[in-house]
Design a protein around this motif. Structure first.
Motif, PDB file in Angstrom:
ATOM      1  N   UNK A  58       0.825  -1.215   0.000  1.00 51.01           N
ATOM      2  CA  UNK A  58       0.000   0.000   0.000  1.00 51.01           C
ATOM      3  C   UNK A  58       0.855   1.260   0.000  1.00 51.01           C
ATOM      4  N   UNK A  59       1.970   1.220   0.735  1.00 46.22           N
ATOM      5  CA  UNK A  59       2.842   2.393   0.795  1.00 46.22           C
ATOM      6  C   UNK A  59       3.504   2.634  -0.555  1.00 46.22           C
ATOM      7  N   UNK A  60       3.871   1.549  -1.262  1.00 42.59           N
ATOM      8  CA  UNK A  60       4.448   1.727  -2.599  1.00 42.59           C
ATOM      9  C   UNK A  60       3.442   2.382  -3.552  1.00 42.59           C
ATOM     10  N   UNK A  61       2.189   1.967  -3.446  1.00 37.94           N
ATOM     11  CA  UNK A  61       1.140   2.589  -4.262  1.00 37.94           C
ATOM     12  C   UNK A  61       1.070   4.088  -3.964  1.00 37.94           C
ATOM     13  N   UNK A  62       1.067   4.440  -2.677  1.00 34.51           N
ATOM     14  CA  UNK A  62       0.996   5.843  -2.282  1.00 34.51           C
ATOM     15  C   UNK A  62       2.248   6.603  -2.727  1.00 34.51           C
ATOM     16  N   UNK A  63       3.417   5.957  -2.597  1.00 35.18           N
ATOM     17  CA  UNK A  63       4.670   6.607  -2.996  1.00 35.18           C
ATOM     18  C   UNK A  63       4.668   6.928  -4.487  1.00 35.18           C
ATOM     19  N   UNK A  64       4.111   6.039  -5.303  1.00 33.70           N
ATOM     20  CA  UNK A  64       4.015   6.308  -6.739  1.00 33.70           C
ATOM     21  C   UNK A  64       3.061   7.466  -6.998  1.00 33.70           C
ATOM     22  N   UNK A  65       1.960   7.512  -6.260  1.00 35.15           N
ATOM     23  CA  UNK A  65       0.971   8.570  -6.458  1.00 35.15           C
ATOM     24  C   UNK A  65       1.493   9.939  -6.033  1.00 35.15           C
ATOM     25  N   UNK A  66       2.405   9.957  -5.050  1.00 33.53           N
ATOM     26  CA  UNK A  66       2.900  11.234  -4.512  1.00 33.53           C
ATOM     27  C   UNK A  66       4.305  11.583  -4.992  1.00 33.53           C
ATOM     28  N   UNK A  67       4.830  10.829  -5.962  1.00 27.48           N
ATOM     29  CA  UNK A  67       6.124  11.159  -6.547  1.00 27.48           C
ATOM     30  C   UNK A  67       7.332  10.797  -5.709  1.00 27.48           C
ATOM     31  N   UNK A  68       7.168   9.844  -4.778  1.00 25.19           N
ATOM     32  CA  UNK A  68       8.280   9.466  -3.912  1.00 25.19           C
ATOM     33  C   UNK A  68       9.164   8.362  -4.510  1.00 25.19           C
ATOM     34  N   UNK A 111      16.732  -1.293   0.483  1.00 23.82           N
ATOM     35  CA  UNK A 111      16.089  -1.535   1.778  1.00 23.82           C
ATOM     36  C   UNK A 111      15.287  -2.830   1.786  1.00 23.82           C
ATOM     37  N   UNK A 112      15.089  -3.435   0.622  1.00 25.09           N
ATOM     38  CA  UNK A 112      14.350  -4.690   0.548  1.00 25.09           C
ATOM     39  C   UNK A 112      12.845  -4.520   0.604  1.00 25.09           C
ATOM     40  N   UNK A 113      12.363  -3.303   0.333  1.00 20.70           N
ATOM     41  CA  UNK A 113      10.920  -3.041   0.441  1.00 20.70           C
ATOM     42  C   UNK A 113      10.318  -2.654  -0.903  1.00 20.70           C
ATOM     43  N   UNK A 114      11.033  -2.952  -1.988  1.00 21.49           N
ATOM     44  CA  UNK A 114      10.537  -2.657  -3.321  1.00 21.49           C
ATOM     45  C   UNK A 114       9.595  -3.770  -3.782  1.00 21.49           C
ATOM     46  N   UNK A 115       8.947  -3.584  -4.906  1.00 18.82           N
ATOM     47  CA  UNK A 115       8.037  -4.580  -5.440  1.00 18.82           C
ATOM     48  C   UNK A 115       6.874  -3.917  -6.132  1.00 18.82           C
ATOM     49  N   UNK A 116       5.919  -4.733  -6.559  1.00 15.87           N
ATOM     50  CA  UNK A 116       4.751  -4.182  -7.222  1.00 15.87           C
ATOM     51  C   UNK A 116       3.869  -3.471  -6.208  1.00 15.87           C
ATOM     52  N   UNK A 117       3.422  -2.255  -6.511  1.00 12.68           N
ATOM     53  CA  UNK A 117       2.508  -1.567  -5.592  1.00 12.68           C
ATOM     54  C   UNK A 117       1.131  -2.213  -5.594  1.00 12.68           C
ATOM     55  N   UNK A 118       0.413  -2.057  -4.502  1.00 16.38           N
ATOM     56  CA  UNK A 118      -0.969  -2.534  -4.442  1.00 16.38           C
ATOM     57  C   UNK A 118      -1.798  -1.835  -5.509  1.00 16.38           C
ATOM     58  N   UNK A 119      -2.813  -2.515  -5.988  1.00 15.71           N
ATOM     59  CA  UNK A 119      -3.726  -1.896  -6.945  1.00 15.71           C
ATOM     60  C   UNK A 119      -4.783  -1.065  -6.229  1.00 15.71           C
ATOM     61  N   UNK A 120      -5.010  -1.388  -4.952  1.00 20.10           N
ATOM     62  CA  UNK A 120      -5.952  -0.645  -4.128  1.00 20.10           C
ATOM     63  C   UNK A 120      -5.568  -0.892  -2.664  1.00 20.10           C
ATOM     64  N   UNK A 121      -5.977   0.029  -1.808  1.00 20.14           N
ATOM     65  CA  UNK A 121      -5.628  -0.102  -0.387  1.00 20.14           C
ATOM     66  C   UNK A 121      -6.225  -1.380   0.192  1.00 20.14           C
ATOM     67  N   UNK A 122      -5.368  -2.127   0.907  1.00 24.92           N
ATOM     68  CA  UNK A 122      -5.851  -3.343   1.552  1.00 24.92           C
ATOM     69  C   UNK A 122      -5.844  -4.555   0.654  1.00 24.92           C
ATOM     70  N   UNK A 123      -5.238  -4.448  -0.540  1.00 28.26           N
ATOM     71  CA  UNK A 123      -5.161  -5.622  -1.405  1.00 28.26           C
ATOM     72  C   UNK A 123      -4.421  -6.732  -0.664  1.00 28.26           C
ATOM     73  N   UNK A 124      -4.917  -7.964  -0.679  1.00 31.48           N
ATOM     74  CA  UNK A 124      -4.245  -9.066   0.039  1.00 31.48           C
ATOM     75  C   UNK A 124      -2.779  -9.156  -0.326  1.00 31.48           C
ATOM     76  N   UNK A 125      -1.963  -9.392   0.680  1.00 34.71           N
ATOM     77  CA  UNK A 125      -0.511  -9.361   0.490  1.00 34.71           C
ATOM     78  C   UNK A 125      -0.033 -10.380  -0.520  1.00 34.71           C
ATOM     79  N   UNK A 126      -0.669 -11.540  -0.572  1.00 31.41           N
ATOM     80  CA  UNK A 126      -0.227 -12.580  -1.485  1.00 31.41           C
ATOM     81  C   UNK A 126      -0.298 -12.121  -2.930  1.00 31.41           C
ATOM     82  N   UNK A 127      -1.225 -11.210  -3.206  1.00 30.03           N
ATOM     83  CA  UNK A 127      -1.368 -10.692  -4.563  1.00 30.03           C
ATOM     84  C   UNK A 127      -0.461  -9.490  -4.815  1.00 30.03           C
ATOM     85  N   UNK A 128       0.000  -8.842  -3.755  1.00 34.80           N
ATOM     86  CA  UNK A 128       0.797  -7.628  -3.897  1.00 34.80           C
ATOM     87  C   UNK A 128       2.285  -7.887  -3.734  1.00 34.80           C
TER      88      UNK A 128
END
Length: 325
Positions: free
Chosen positions: A284-294, A307-324
């Motif tokens: 969810x944070x990656x999704x927000x970071x993309x939306x806010x230019x971070x 940092x090991x926290x990269x990956x595909x951003x969620x498509x919507x808030x609360x998307x199940x982790x297995x899919x994100x």
């Protein structure tokens, strides 16, 4: 006379009003909504329900599962108390920061009203968390010495750099929220007192996380190019730091519980399973970071990967982790 369309998207102020009204009509009290003295809520340090679930990165390791049941229970209770304590300390920083931010809001500010609602709820969370820690009988220290030392200064950033502060809020709230939702969804045989605490926390944190997302989305266009560039480098560092403070056992805890250094290194965060778990925390944070230019420059993207926290951003808030993942 201008007539507003009924399907028009709500404004930022309207969204905050909705969150504030939800806080008025659906909130919890640490000592009214939990029956601390009920027999079923008694904290027995030998209760097998304190064994860590497989959803816990330490609990799923072969090392932990091979320990005698008594030791698994002891480590499990200590870990729950430790995570709760550092969560409490984080909430105290958040409350102070919210008050610092609210102090600068003008009359009629929707942000002032919601910030004070959230601070009220977080005060109940700190009471709830500390009462749980007290009843475990485990003398945990919470965050690292550096974190505890920085606690006096971190709330000041809510007035100096509020955009960065509210990203820091998500750095603390998202990992705990993700873990607690995963545990509750799994339906494991957990202690009823811990389940009730998690249920209350998840219910109210949904609003708190929602406010941080709304705030950051609303204020991102107001950042200068220099501010955006600087904050894009700070955000992934803060995300990983606060995640580690919450989830990684401190040196004292590792020593008291006899957790081998090799196990700590593997679990936080060398093994493929733990690396996936870490990435899942921040969809969810990656999704927000993309939306806010971070994440819109090469250096920022490198830091997210490093940092090991990269990956595909969620498509919507609360998307199940297995899919994100």
């Amino acid at each position: 006379m201008t007539v507003l369309r009924s399907d028009a998207a709500p404004t930022y102020e309207q969204r905050l009003h909705t969150l504030s009204e939800a806080s008025v009509h659906q909130h919890f009290d640490a000592f009214l909504d939990i029956d601390w003295d009920a027999p079923e809520n008694a904290v027995d340090p030998t209760d097998a329900r304190w064994v860590l679930p497989v959803h816990d990165v330490l609990g799923r390791t072969e090392w932990y599962r091979s320990l005698p049941l008594e030791q698994q229970v002891r480590i499990g209770l200590h870990r729950q108390a430790s995570i709760t304590k550092v969560g409490l300390q984080f909430e105290q920083i958040l409350i102070s920061g919210l008050m610092n931010y609210a102090f600068s809001r003008p009359n009629g500010s929707a942000e002032f009203r919601y910030a004070t609602h959230e601070a009220t709820e977080e005060c109940h969370h700190t009471q709830m968390f500390q009462e749980f820690v007290n009843r475990t009988g485990v003398d945990v220290e919470g965050g690292s010495r550096f974190f505890r030392g920085a606690a006096a200064f971190l709330p000041l950033f809510a007035r100096w750099v509020p955009f960065g502060f509210f990203y820091g809020v998500l750095a603390g709230e998202e990992p705990i929220d993700h873990v607690q939702k995963s545990v509750l969804r799994a339906g494991d045989d957990m202690h009823p007192l811990l389940r009730r605490i998690m249920q209350i926390h998840v219910a109210e944190e949904a609003r708190h996380i929602g406010f941080a997302h709304q705030y950051l989305q609303h204020h991102a266009p107001r950042l200068s190019r220099a501010e955006r560039g600087f904050l894009s480098l700070v955000v992934p560092v803060v995300m990983k730091w606060l995640c580690n403070e919450i989830l990684v056992p401190g040196r004292r805890a590792r020593r008291e519980l006899g957790i081998p250094d090799a196990v700590v290194k593997e679990v936080f965060w060398d093994s493929p399973e733990s690396q996936k778990f870490l990435r899942d925390l921040f969809g969810d944070v990656r999704m927000l970071a993309d939306e806010t230019g971070m994440r819109d420059n090469r250096a920022a993207r490198w830091l997210w990967r490093r940092a090991g926290i990269d990956g595909r951003p969620s498509r919507y808030r609360g998307e199940p982790a297995s899919a994100a993942a």
